[in-house]
Design a protein around this motif. Structure first.
Motif, PDB file in Angstrom:
ATOM      1  N   THR A   1      44.883  21.281  23.014  1.00  0.00           N
ATOM      2  CA  THR A   1      44.285  22.117  24.052  1.00  0.00           C
ATOM      3  C   THR A   1      43.037  21.420  24.584  1.00  0.00           C
ATOM      4  O   THR A   1      42.417  20.605  23.903  1.00  0.00           O
ATOM      5  N   VAL A   2      42.685  21.765  25.817  1.00  0.00           N
ATOM      6  CA  VAL A   2      41.511  21.196  26.471  1.00  0.00           C
ATOM      7  C   VAL A   2      40.347  22.165  26.342  1.00  0.00           C
ATOM      8  O   VAL A   2      40.473  23.347  26.669  1.00  0.00           O
ATOM      9  N   ARG A   3      39.209  21.657  25.858  1.00  0.00           N
ATOM     10  CA  ARG A   3      37.970  22.439  25.820  1.00  0.00           C
ATOM     11  C   ARG A   3      36.845  21.573  26.380  1.00  0.00           C
ATOM     12  O   ARG A   3      36.504  20.540  25.804  1.00  0.00           O
ATOM     13  N   PHE A   4      36.272  21.995  27.492  1.00  0.00           N
ATOM     14  CA  PHE A   4      35.205  21.249  28.168  1.00  0.00           C
ATOM     15  C   PHE A   4      33.867  21.792  27.677  1.00  0.00           C
ATOM     16  O   PHE A   4      33.269  22.682  28.278  1.00  0.00           O
ATOM     17  N   GLU A   5      33.398  21.243  26.560  1.00  0.00           N
ATOM     18  CA  GLU A   5      32.207  21.754  25.876  1.00  0.00           C
ATOM     19  C   GLU A   5      30.934  21.039  26.336  1.00  0.00           C
ATOM     20  O   GLU A   5      30.991  20.120  27.159  1.00  0.00           O
ATOM     21  N   GLU A   6      29.786  21.459  25.794  1.00  0.00           N
ATOM     22  CA  GLU A   6      28.499  20.887  26.208  1.00  0.00           C
ATOM     23  C   GLU A   6      28.467  19.375  26.059  1.00  0.00           C
ATOM     24  O   GLU A   6      27.954  18.654  26.919  1.00  0.00           O
ATOM     25  N   SER A   7      29.019  18.878  24.969  1.00  0.00           N
ATOM     26  CA  SER A   7      28.998  17.426  24.741  1.00  0.00           C
ATOM     27  C   SER A   7      29.859  16.679  25.764  1.00  0.00           C
ATOM     28  O   SER A   7      29.603  15.506  26.057  1.00  0.00           O
ATOM     29  N   ASP A   8      30.870  17.357  26.315  1.00  0.00           N
ATOM     30  CA  ASP A   8      31.711  16.750  27.339  1.00  0.00           C
ATOM     31  C   ASP A   8      31.033  16.731  28.705  1.00  0.00           C
ATOM     32  O   ASP A   8      31.471  16.007  29.605  1.00  0.00           O
ATOM     33  N   GLN A   9      29.980  17.533  28.856  1.00  0.00           N
ATOM     34  CA  GLN A   9      29.378  17.727  30.168  1.00  0.00           C
ATOM     35  C   GLN A   9      28.191  16.802  30.439  1.00  0.00           C
ATOM     36  O   GLN A   9      27.738  16.699  31.585  1.00  0.00           O
ATOM     37  N   VAL A  10      27.695  16.097  29.423  1.00  0.00           N
ATOM     38  CA  VAL A  10      26.488  15.281  29.602  1.00  0.00           C
ATOM     39  C   VAL A  10      26.698  14.195  30.651  1.00  0.00           C
ATOM     40  O   VAL A  10      25.883  14.028  31.574  1.00  0.00           O
ATOM     41  N   VAL A  11      27.775  13.439  30.520  1.00  0.00           N
ATOM     42  CA  VAL A  11      28.007  12.329  31.448  1.00  0.00           C
ATOM     43  C   VAL A  11      28.268  12.822  32.866  1.00  0.00           C
ATOM     44  O   VAL A  11      27.610  12.372  33.816  1.00  0.00           O
ATOM     45  N   PRO A  12      29.212  13.753  33.093  1.00  0.00           N
ATOM     46  CA  PRO A  12      29.419  14.198  34.477  1.00  0.00           C
ATOM     47  C   PRO A  12      28.186  14.866  35.084  1.00  0.00           C
ATOM     48  O   PRO A  12      27.918  14.699  36.279  1.00  0.00           O
ATOM     49  N   ARG A  13      27.410  15.591  34.277  1.00  0.00           N
ATOM     50  CA  ARG A  13      26.199  16.210  34.815  1.00  0.00           C
ATOM     51  C   ARG A  13      25.169  15.156  35.191  1.00  0.00           C
ATOM     52  O   ARG A  13      24.463  15.288  36.197  1.00  0.00           O
ATOM     53  N   THR A  14      25.053  14.106  34.381  1.00  0.00           N
ATOM     54  CA  THR A  14      24.117  13.021  34.708  1.00  0.00           C
ATOM     55  C   THR A  14      24.487  12.397  36.046  1.00  0.00           C
ATOM     56  O   THR A  14      23.626  12.172  36.906  1.00  0.00           O
ATOM     57  N   ILE A  15      25.763  12.115  36.226  1.00  0.00           N
ATOM     58  CA  ILE A  15      26.207  11.510  37.486  1.00  0.00           C
ATOM     59  C   ILE A  15      25.946  12.447  38.655  1.00  0.00           C
ATOM     60  O   ILE A  15      25.413  12.035  39.698  1.00  0.00           O
ATOM     61  N   ARG A  16      26.272  13.722  38.470  1.00  0.00           N
ATOM     62  CA  ARG A  16      26.047  14.704  39.553  1.00  0.00           C
ATOM     63  C   ARG A  16      24.560  14.816  39.887  1.00  0.00           C
ATOM     64  O   ARG A  16      24.180  14.862  41.062  1.00  0.00           O
ATOM     65  N   ASP A  17      23.699  14.822  38.858  1.00  0.00           N
ATOM     66  CA  ASP A  17      22.255  14.904  39.104  1.00  0.00           C
ATOM     67  C   ASP A  17      21.733  13.650  39.796  1.00  0.00           C
ATOM     68  O   ASP A  17      20.841  13.728  40.654  1.00  0.00           O
ATOM     69  N   GLN A  18      22.268  12.488  39.441  1.00  0.00           N
ATOM     70  CA  GLN A  18      21.837  11.262  40.109  1.00  0.00           C
ATOM     71  C   GLN A  18      22.186  11.298  41.590  1.00  0.00           C
ATOM     72  O   GLN A  18      21.423  10.810  42.427  1.00  0.00           O
ATOM     73  N   VAL A  19      23.344  11.875  41.913  1.00  0.00           N
ATOM     74  CA  VAL A  19      23.776  11.935  43.314  1.00  0.00           C
ATOM     75  C   VAL A  19      23.034  13.020  44.073  1.00  0.00           C
ATOM     76  O   VAL A  19      22.451  12.763  45.143  1.00  0.00           O
ATOM     77  N   ASP A  20      23.029  14.250  43.540  1.00  0.00           N
ATOM     78  CA  ASP A  20      22.545  15.404  44.300  1.00  0.00           C
ATOM     79  C   ASP A  20      21.050  15.658  44.177  1.00  0.00           C
ATOM     80  O   ASP A  20      20.392  16.017  45.158  1.00  0.00           O
ATOM     81  N   THR A  21      20.522  15.484  42.969  1.00  0.00           N
ATOM     82  CA  THR A  21      19.119  15.851  42.722  1.00  0.00           C
ATOM     83  C   THR A  21      18.176  14.668  42.892  1.00  0.00           C
ATOM     84  O   THR A  21      17.163  14.762  43.594  1.00  0.00           O
ATOM     85  N   ASP A  22      18.495  13.558  42.227  1.00  0.00           N
ATOM     86  CA  ASP A  22      17.591  12.403  42.237  1.00  0.00           C
ATOM     87  C   ASP A  22      17.813  11.492  43.441  1.00  0.00           C
ATOM     88  O   ASP A  22      16.930  10.717  43.786  1.00  0.00           O
ATOM     89  N   HIS A  23      18.977  11.561  44.018  1.00  0.00           N
ATOM     90  CA  HIS A  23      19.365  10.636  45.099  1.00  0.00           C
ATOM     91  C   HIS A  23      19.189   9.189  44.654  1.00  0.00           C
ATOM     92  O   HIS A  23      18.793   8.320  45.438  1.00  0.00           O
ATOM     93  N   SER A  24      19.520   8.957  43.383  1.00  0.00           N
ATOM     94  CA  SER A  24      19.432   7.608  42.825  1.00  0.00           C
ATOM     95  C   SER A  24      20.808   6.969  42.693  1.00  0.00           C
ATOM     96  O   SER A  24      20.914   5.807  42.291  1.00  0.00           O
TER      97      SER A  24
END
Length: 429
Positions: free
Chosen positions: A223-246
């Motif tokens: 089964t697939v479970r998208f837990e907190e540990s699974d979210q660190v990398v995609p959230r970092t990428i999303r924050d670099q694009v949307d929040t930091d503009h880096s």
């Protein structure tokens, strides 16, 4: 023409027809065996190294000839599926371990457990064999692998004054985010994420943060479970694009090769890429461009990454499995494995090959790559039946929408879990 003559002529024609049909894959009238080897080598050095090894085998084994057949990574799954169903599969199959599960469980690949020599079994670490083990059988030999690394503009790193990471002291994901902010400005992004194919990059890098995504229960079902540990990398990428503009938003739909012109032009200070991209960079970089290889960021799981090694398998329908396995053994002798690794700018799985001095030089980042070899683990999706369909129909569009800002983390989790588990369930009944 008499009836007897017509019958004799018909029988002679039928005999010629049958001889022509049987002469292609099994062997010629002289008794020589011909094995078809479909290779996915594509870089010039890699193709030449592979073809040269085929020539060397043929020179030393006149009774077992190997015919080189060029395949393509872009279409290998569908092409193999068609060839298996049509009884036209090559004897020796070059593929990747994350593509083998359905073929192995479907009975299309030979179990190599009793066909491989002890030399080869003991030389490749157990963690690599896990990538090709399905149930009680071994359905491929993992022979080349590559970590994901950061390819950086060395001059921009030096000018920024940021700490340069090493395998012994890497950046954390939080530190990496701050570094990309410092490297951004004046029309330049700190990083360009090429995420045209976002699934493997996201899942494999998430092992460094403790992510797993796929969970196998006591009944063997996944089964697939998208837990907190699974979210660190995609959230970092999303924050670099949307929040930091880096991070550049325009490269999210690009391939790794697509980012190189901008990288060479100074638009991006770093690009996360597979280790083998160094060959393209070496060939295409303008004169005077100074680049270096850095380890990917580390998390709670350290530098651990998921990999899906390149593999060599034998078709179940091959009438010459023993000879095919012997060719695989020849191709993956330590010295030959080094030649294949150098040709593909990747890392060999074999411990003896990995120790070769040519793979430990600091030039072109070889030493950084080999230092990461001990941190490579089977990709999370390695043994999951139905993974290709889950990736194509669920995960790829969901992650693409997430990285572009079209959906949030909760919606991403819902898509990966609910839609994803419906797909996987069909393969686990």
């Amino acid at each position: 023409m008499t009836a007897r003559t017509r019958i004799a002529t018909l029988l002679a024609s039928l005999t010629l027809l049958l001889a022509g049909c049987s002469g292609g894959g099994d062997g010629a009238d002289d008794g020589r065996i011909t094995l078809r080897f479909q290779s996915l080598a594509w870089q010039e050095e890699s193709v030449e190294a592979t073809r040269e090894l085929v020539r060397e085998w043929n020179a030393a084994h006149p009774d077992v000839r190997v015919e080189y057949v060029q395949g393509s990574w872009d279409s290998v799954h569908d092409q193999l599926l068609t060839s298996f169903e049509g009884g036209e599969a090559p004897d020796i199959i070059h593929d990747a371990s994350d593509d083998l599960a359905d073929f192995a469980y479907g009975g299309h690949l030979a179990d190599l457990t009793d066909l491989l020599p002890e030399r080869l079994k003991s030389d490749i670490p157990r963690r690599s064999w896990e990538t090709v083990t399905f149930g009680d059988g071994i359905y491929g030999v993992p022979f080349l692998q590559e970590p994901r690394v950061l390819i950086a503009n060395a001059d921009l790193l030096k000018e920024s004054g940021v700490r340069v990471p090493t395998p012994e002291n890497p950046w954390t994901w939080a530190e990496f985010r701050q570094v990309t902010k410092r490297l951004s400005g004046d029309g330049r992004y700190g990083v360009a994420w090429p995420l045209k194919e976002p699934v493997s990059a996201t899942l494999n890098l998430s092992l460094s943060t403790g992510g797993q995504l796929f969970h196998r229960g006591a009944d063997g079902k996944v089964t697939v479970r998208f837990e907190e540990s699974d979210q660190v990398v995609p959230r970092t990428i999303r924050d670099q694009v949307d929040t930091d503009h880096s991070a550049s938003p325009t490269t999210l739909g690009s391939s790794g090769s697509d980012t190189l012109p901008g990288f060479f032009a100074g638009k991006y200070a770093m690009v996360p890429l597979g280790f083998s991209y160094r060959q393209q960079i070496e060939q295409q970089a303008p004169d005077g461009f100074d680049w270096q290889v850095l380890p990917a960021p580390a998390g709670a799981g350290g530098l651990t990454q998921g990999v899906s090694p390149q593999t060599l398998s034998v078709a179940e329908d091959s009438p010459h499995k023993k000879e095919a396995a012997a060719f695989v053994d020849f191709l993956l002798r330590p010295d030959n494995m080094v030649r294949l690794a150098l040709g593909d700018w990747m890392l060999p799985t074999g411990t003896r090959a990995l120790a070769d001095p040519a793979l430990h030089t600091p030039e072109r980042g070889w030493a950084t790559g080999t230092a990461l070899a001990g941190h490579l683990r089977p990709a999370p999706a390695q043994s999951v039946r139905g993974y290709p369909e889950w990736k194509d129909k669920v995960a790829t569009p969901a992650l693409q929408e997430y990285y572009s800002g079209a959906i949030d983390t909760d919606e991403l989790r819902e898509r990966l879990e609910e839609d994803g588990n419906l797909v996987l369930a069909r393969y686990q009944r």
